[in-house]
Design a protein around this motif. Sequence first.
Motif, mmCIF file in Angstrom:
data_model
loop_
_atom_site.group_PDB
_atom_site.id
_atom_site.type_symbol
_atom_site.label_atom_id
_atom_site.label_comp_id
_atom_site.label_asym_id
_atom_site.label_seq_id
_atom_site.Cartn_x
_atom_site.Cartn_y
_atom_site.Cartn_z
ATOM 1 N N LEU A 87 6.194 19.022 52.686
ATOM 2 C CA LEU A 87 5.294 19.602 53.672
ATOM 3 C C LEU A 87 4.636 18.497 54.477
ATOM 4 O O LEU A 87 4.147 17.514 53.921
ATOM 5 C CB LEU A 87 4.211 20.451 52.993
ATOM 6 C CG LEU A 87 4.642 21.759 52.347
ATOM 7 C CD1 LEU A 87 3.444 22.399 51.654
ATOM 8 C CD2 LEU A 87 5.224 22.710 53.392
ATOM 9 N N SER A 88 4.625 18.661 55.768
ATOM 10 C CA SER A 88 3.889 17.763 56.649
ATOM 11 C C SER A 88 2.557 18.432 56.975
ATOM 12 O O SER A 88 2.522 19.511 57.571
ATOM 13 C CB SER A 88 4.688 17.496 57.935
ATOM 14 O OG SER A 88 3.952 16.672 58.810
ATOM 15 N N VAL A 89 1.470 17.798 56.551
ATOM 16 C CA VAL A 89 0.144 18.395 56.683
ATOM 17 C C VAL A 89 -0.660 17.650 57.740
ATOM 18 O O VAL A 89 -0.782 16.425 57.708
ATOM 19 C CB VAL A 89 -0.603 18.362 55.332
ATOM 20 C CG1 VAL A 89 -1.976 19.012 55.479
ATOM 21 C CG2 VAL A 89 0.214 19.053 54.256
ATOM 22 N N GLY A 90 -1.193 18.390 58.695
ATOM 23 C CA GLY A 90 -2.003 17.801 59.746
ATOM 24 C C GLY A 90 -3.146 18.712 60.136
ATOM 25 O O GLY A 90 -3.424 19.720 59.467
ATOM 26 N N ARG A 91 -3.819 18.371 61.218
ATOM 27 C CA ARG A 91 -4.966 19.165 61.668
ATOM 28 C C ARG A 91 -4.579 20.597 61.996
ATOM 29 O O ARG A 91 -5.388 21.526 61.879
ATOM 30 C CB ARG A 91 -5.596 18.507 62.897
ATOM 31 C CG ARG A 91 -6.272 17.173 62.601
ATOM 32 C CD ARG A 91 -6.900 16.609 63.854
ATOM 33 N NE ARG A 91 -7.585 15.340 63.580
ATOM 34 C CZ ARG A 91 -8.196 14.624 64.509
ATOM 35 N NH1 ARG A 91 -8.201 15.038 65.772
ATOM 36 N NH2 ARG A 91 -8.804 13.501 64.178
ATOM 37 N N ASP A 92 -3.330 20.775 62.426
ATOM 38 C CA ASP A 92 -2.882 22.109 62.823
ATOM 39 C C ASP A 92 -2.288 22.902 61.660
ATOM 40 O O ASP A 92 -1.736 23.980 61.865
ATOM 41 C CB ASP A 92 -1.854 22.002 63.947
ATOM 42 C CG ASP A 92 -2.443 21.372 65.198
ATOM 43 O OD1 ASP A 92 -3.656 21.549 65.417
ATOM 44 O OD2 ASP A 92 -1.693 20.699 65.930
ATOM 45 N N GLY A 93 -2.391 22.350 60.441
ATOM 46 C CA GLY A 93 -1.861 23.053 59.286
ATOM 47 C C GLY A 93 -0.680 22.340 58.671
ATOM 48 O O GLY A 93 -0.463 21.148 58.884
ATOM 49 N N ALA A 94 0.121 23.062 57.913
ATOM 50 C CA ALA A 94 1.255 22.493 57.199
ATOM 51 C C ALA A 94 2.558 23.101 57.707
ATOM 52 O O ALA A 94 2.607 24.280 58.081
ATOM 53 C CB ALA A 94 1.124 22.738 55.705
ATOM 54 N N ALA A 120 7.064 22.800 57.071
ATOM 55 C CA ALA A 120 8.162 22.252 56.277
ATOM 56 C C ALA A 120 8.789 21.068 57.002
ATOM 57 O O ALA A 120 8.881 21.052 58.233
ATOM 58 C CB ALA A 120 9.212 23.328 56.025
ATOM 59 N N MET A 121 9.174 20.077 56.254
ATOM 60 C CA MET A 121 9.823 18.912 56.855
ATOM 61 C C MET A 121 10.870 18.358 55.897
ATOM 62 O O MET A 121 10.879 18.635 54.697
ATOM 63 C CB MET A 121 8.789 17.843 57.211
ATOM 64 C CG MET A 121 7.989 17.281 56.070
ATOM 65 S SD MET A 121 8.825 15.960 55.155
ATOM 66 C CE MET A 121 7.587 15.572 53.903
ATOM 67 N N THR A 122 11.764 17.557 56.450
ATOM 68 C CA THR A 122 12.776 16.845 55.670
ATOM 69 C C THR A 122 12.727 15.374 56.050
ATOM 70 O O THR A 122 12.684 15.037 57.229
ATOM 71 C CB THR A 122 14.186 17.394 55.954
ATOM 72 O OG1 THR A 122 14.217 18.794 55.628
ATOM 73 C CG2 THR A 122 15.231 16.661 55.138
ATOM 74 N N ARG A 123 12.704 14.523 55.041
ATOM 75 C CA ARG A 123 12.669 13.079 55.302
ATOM 76 C C ARG A 123 13.781 12.377 54.523
ATOM 77 O O ARG A 123 14.170 12.803 53.439
ATOM 78 C CB ARG A 123 11.327 12.473 54.891
ATOM 79 C CG ARG A 123 10.179 12.865 55.803
ATOM 80 C CD ARG A 123 9.004 11.921 55.640
ATOM 81 N NE ARG A 123 7.881 12.318 56.457
ATOM 82 C CZ ARG A 123 7.740 12.024 57.750
ATOM 83 N NH1 ARG A 123 8.687 11.340 58.359
ATOM 84 N NH2 ARG A 123 6.670 12.417 58.426
ATOM 85 N N ALA A 124 14.267 11.287 55.111
ATOM 86 C CA ALA A 124 15.226 10.420 54.428
ATOM 87 C C ALA A 124 14.451 9.339 53.682
ATOM 88 O O ALA A 124 13.617 8.646 54.261
ATOM 89 C CB ALA A 124 16.177 9.778 55.429
ATOM 90 N N LEU A 125 14.715 9.205 52.384
ATOM 91 C CA LEU A 125 14.057 8.203 51.556
ATOM 92 C C LEU A 125 15.099 7.246 50.981
ATOM 93 O O LEU A 125 16.198 7.663 50.618
ATOM 94 C CB LEU A 125 13.298 8.875 50.410
ATOM 95 C CG LEU A 125 12.208 9.873 50.798
ATOM 96 C CD1 LEU A 125 11.549 10.427 49.542
ATOM 97 C CD2 LEU A 125 11.172 9.230 51.710
#
Length: 270
Positions: free
Chosen positions: A10-17, A19-24
């Motif tokens: 989850l990408s959480v910011g001022r506008d809420g959360a 879904a996200m995908t990241r490469a690690l």
Amino acid sequence: MTGYTSVSGLSVGRDGARAMTRALPEEVPVAVSFDGTTLAVMMATPADIEDFAWGFALTEGVVTGPDDVEDMEVLTHETGTEARFWLRTDKSAELKARQRALMGPVGCGLCGIDSLEGALPPLPRVTSELRLTQEDVAAATDELRENQPLHDRTRAVHAAGFLIPNQGIVMAREDVGRHNALDKLIGALGRAGIDPATGAIVLTSRISVEMVQKTARAGSPVIIAVSAPTARALTLAEDAGITLAAFARGDGFDLFTHPERIQTGAADVA
């Protein structure tokens, strides 16, 4: 292997959360063994492992070149990766006599050293006719950034590159560990038959004692880095005949040791 994996979160910011995908970046145990005995296990990115193993063997002084090795293989196990070397008889006897007096697994720095004196052994003095322009050095780290596909995906790995005058960055390697990235580069240079004395090592990291030691043993005369050196690394570079340029970003850099290899103009050198 790609060296990375995609994960969801989850990408959480001022506008809420959302879904996200990241490469690690991946990080796996890599064991390097000689004649059936494991001498080091490092956590490393599982790409270019053969380059890494050769670079490690060279920079730790186990071998001086391909003629010292009778066979080499890389095996993938459920628990990690193993690089196995089988040494020429005389090199095998030499290694056994040294026992575990090896430098520098990443994240450990000086594992295997059994005395304070062993941490800073004498280094070979690097000699080279290499000359670089001010522009070569200033642009080096920016050019290295253009050769970091794993960093572009993950934003979490270091890189080491090799700069040749009038050619730019001709080779680069990446890893979660800065020592590993340098070992991979040195191993790749050796496997490609490229003499490290003909160019400069370019780093995305700070310049520590181990990075100078590995560069000296490889025989490269110049280190260019985006970050700072330690005071001890500076002393080692001076004694080893290595030109050290730090804070190389965009238009400028700080030049500390053996400035004669960089064409800045005599008036520019303090």
